[in-house]
Scaffold this motif. Sequence first.
Motif, PDB file in Angstrom:
ATOM      1  N   GLY A   1       0.811  -1.195   0.000  1.00 53.00           N
ATOM      2  CA  GLY A   1       0.000   0.000   0.000  1.00 53.00           C
ATOM      3  C   GLY A   1       0.845   1.245   0.000  1.00 53.00           C
ATOM      4  O   GLY A   1       2.050   1.199  -0.247  1.00 53.00           O
ATOM      5  N   LEU A   2       0.184   2.361   0.290  1.00 52.48           N
ATOM      6  CA  LEU A   2       0.832   3.672   0.342  1.00 52.48           C
ATOM      7  C   LEU A   2       1.027   4.074   1.800  1.00 52.48           C
ATOM      8  O   LEU A   2       0.081   4.018   2.598  1.00 52.48           O
ATOM      9  CB  LEU A   2      -0.036   4.702  -0.374  1.00 52.48           C
ATOM     10  N   VAL A   3       2.245   4.475   2.137  1.00 50.40           N
ATOM     11  CA  VAL A   3       2.552   4.863   3.510  1.00 50.40           C
ATOM     12  C   VAL A   3       3.522   6.042   3.481  1.00 50.40           C
ATOM     13  O   VAL A   3       4.309   6.185   2.530  1.00 50.40           O
ATOM     14  CB  VAL A   3       3.153   3.666   4.289  1.00 50.40           C
ATOM     15  N   GLN A   4       3.473   6.873   4.488  1.00 52.53           N
ATOM     16  CA  GLN A   4       4.400   7.994   4.585  1.00 52.53           C
ATOM     17  C   GLN A   4       5.755   7.522   5.091  1.00 52.53           C
ATOM     18  O   GLN A   4       5.851   6.501   5.798  1.00 52.53           O
ATOM     19  CB  GLN A   4       3.839   9.059   5.519  1.00 52.53           C
ATOM     20  N   ALA A   5       6.783   8.260   4.749  1.00 54.48           N
ATOM     21  CA  ALA A   5       8.123   7.953   5.242  1.00 54.48           C
ATOM     22  C   ALA A   5       8.112   7.886   6.766  1.00 54.48           C
ATOM     23  O   ALA A   5       7.467   8.715   7.434  1.00 54.48           O
ATOM     24  CB  ALA A   5       9.115   9.006   4.766  1.00 54.48           C
ATOM     25  N   GLY A   6       8.788   6.887   7.299  1.00 52.04           N
ATOM     26  CA  GLY A   6       8.800   6.660   8.738  1.00 52.04           C
ATOM     27  C   GLY A   6       7.727   5.715   9.215  1.00 52.04           C
ATOM     28  O   GLY A   6       7.749   5.284  10.371  1.00 52.04           O
TER      29      GLY A   6
ATOM     30  N   TYR B   1       6.153 -13.562   6.479  1.00 51.71           N
ATOM     31  CA  TYR B   1       5.853 -12.150   6.691  1.00 51.71           C
ATOM     32  C   TYR B   1       7.096 -11.293   6.470  1.00 51.71           C
ATOM     33  O   TYR B   1       8.226 -11.759   6.621  1.00 51.71           O
ATOM     34  CB  TYR B   1       5.346 -11.923   8.109  1.00 51.71           C
ATOM     35  N   LEU B   2       6.853 -10.029   6.149  1.00 56.26           N
ATOM     36  CA  LEU B   2       7.923  -9.043   6.123  1.00 56.26           C
ATOM     37  C   LEU B   2       7.403  -7.806   6.843  1.00 56.26           C
ATOM     38  O   LEU B   2       6.557  -7.075   6.316  1.00 56.26           O
ATOM     39  CB  LEU B   2       8.332  -8.696   4.687  1.00 56.26           C
ATOM     40  N   GLN B   3       7.868  -7.625   8.071  1.00 55.86           N
ATOM     41  CA  GLN B   3       7.523  -6.438   8.845  1.00 55.86           C
ATOM     42  C   GLN B   3       8.456  -5.314   8.434  1.00 55.86           C
ATOM     43  O   GLN B   3       9.679  -5.453   8.521  1.00 55.86           O
ATOM     44  CB  GLN B   3       7.654  -6.712  10.343  1.00 55.86           C
ATOM     45  N   MET B   4       7.877  -4.213   7.995  1.00 57.77           N
ATOM     46  CA  MET B   4       8.651  -3.106   7.442  1.00 57.77           C
ATOM     47  C   MET B   4       8.429  -1.880   8.305  1.00 57.77           C
ATOM     48  O   MET B   4       7.318  -1.338   8.357  1.00 57.77           O
ATOM     49  CB  MET B   4       8.214  -2.840   5.999  1.00 57.77           C
ATOM     50  N   ASN B   5       9.460  -1.447   8.995  1.00 52.51           N
ATOM     51  CA  ASN B   5       9.406  -0.269   9.864  1.00 52.51           C
ATOM     52  C   ASN B   5      10.344   0.811   9.350  1.00 52.51           C
ATOM     53  O   ASN B   5      11.246   0.539   8.563  1.00 52.51           O
ATOM     54  CB  ASN B   5       9.788  -0.648  11.285  1.00 52.51           C
ATOM     55  N   SER B   6      10.121   2.028   9.809  1.00 49.20           N
ATOM     56  CA  SER B   6      10.981   3.164   9.427  1.00 49.20           C
ATOM     57  C   SER B   6      11.168   3.222   7.920  1.00 49.20           C
ATOM     58  O   SER B   6      12.296   3.364   7.424  1.00 49.20           O
ATOM     59  CB  SER B   6      12.344   3.051  10.132  1.00 49.20           C
ATOM     60  N   LEU B   7      10.070   3.130   7.215  1.00 52.32           N
ATOM     61  CA  LEU B   7      10.147   3.068   5.761  1.00 52.32           C
ATOM     62  C   LEU B   7      10.663   4.364   5.154  1.00 52.32           C
ATOM     63  O   LEU B   7      10.414   5.464   5.689  1.00 52.32           O
ATOM     64  CB  LEU B   7       8.781   2.719   5.176  1.00 52.32           C
ATOM     65  N   LYS B   8      11.378   4.220   4.052  1.00 51.65           N
ATOM     66  CA  LYS B   8      11.971   5.343   3.333  1.00 51.65           C
ATOM     67  C   LYS B   8      11.430   5.367   1.907  1.00 51.65           C
ATOM     68  O   LYS B   8      11.030   4.321   1.377  1.00 51.65           O
ATOM     69  CB  LYS B   8      13.495   5.189   3.282  1.00 51.65           C
ATOM     70  N   PRO B   9      11.457   6.519   1.265  1.00 50.04           N
ATOM     71  CA  PRO B   9      11.003   6.573  -0.137  1.00 50.04           C
ATOM     72  C   PRO B   9      11.736   5.575  -1.032  1.00 50.04           C
ATOM     73  O   PRO B   9      11.135   5.034  -1.975  1.00 50.04           O
ATOM     74  CB  PRO B   9      11.288   8.015  -0.533  1.00 50.04           C
ATOM     75  N   GLU B  10      12.988   5.311  -0.732  1.00 49.48           N
ATOM     76  CA  GLU B  10      13.748   4.364  -1.561  1.00 49.48           C
ATOM     77  C   GLU B  10      13.315   2.909  -1.361  1.00 49.48           C
ATOM     78  O   GLU B  10      13.798   2.020  -2.057  1.00 49.48           O
ATOM     79  CB  GLU B  10      15.256   4.503  -1.315  1.00 49.48           C
TER      80      GLU B  10
END
Length: 126
Positions: A10-15, A80-89
């Motif tokens: 989905g779409l999420v904001q950075a962080g 599963y893949l838990q994704m935290n502190s996401l970045k635009p890259e």
Amino acid sequence: QVQLVESGGGLVQAGGSLRLSCAASGRTFSNYAMGWFRQAPGKEREFVAVINWSGNSTYYADSVKGRLTISRDNAENTVYLQMNSLKPEDTAVYYCAASPYFSGRYYDTQALYDYWGQGTQVTVSS
């Protein structure tokens, strides 16, 4: 044959955070090491993370260490893949894949993965 279906993108904001799931069906799930790969627009598909059959050994790409965590539930045939502190890259299509091999040397070799899902889009806005 192993069928893999990803979900949770989905779409999420950075962080922000997301958790991707990959549901497997067909052959015995616990016989396969499971990996996550991703492909950003205009780039080649790259390795993200892998987990062994029992879930007690993992490897990560340097770019995601400390932010992304792979896990599996063999009773639920799901990785599963838990994704935290996401970045635009981190924006990419994320694919799960199954391999009968688990090697500390070749875990990121895509040719060793026999089965692939269709992918789920992750978009991180700045």
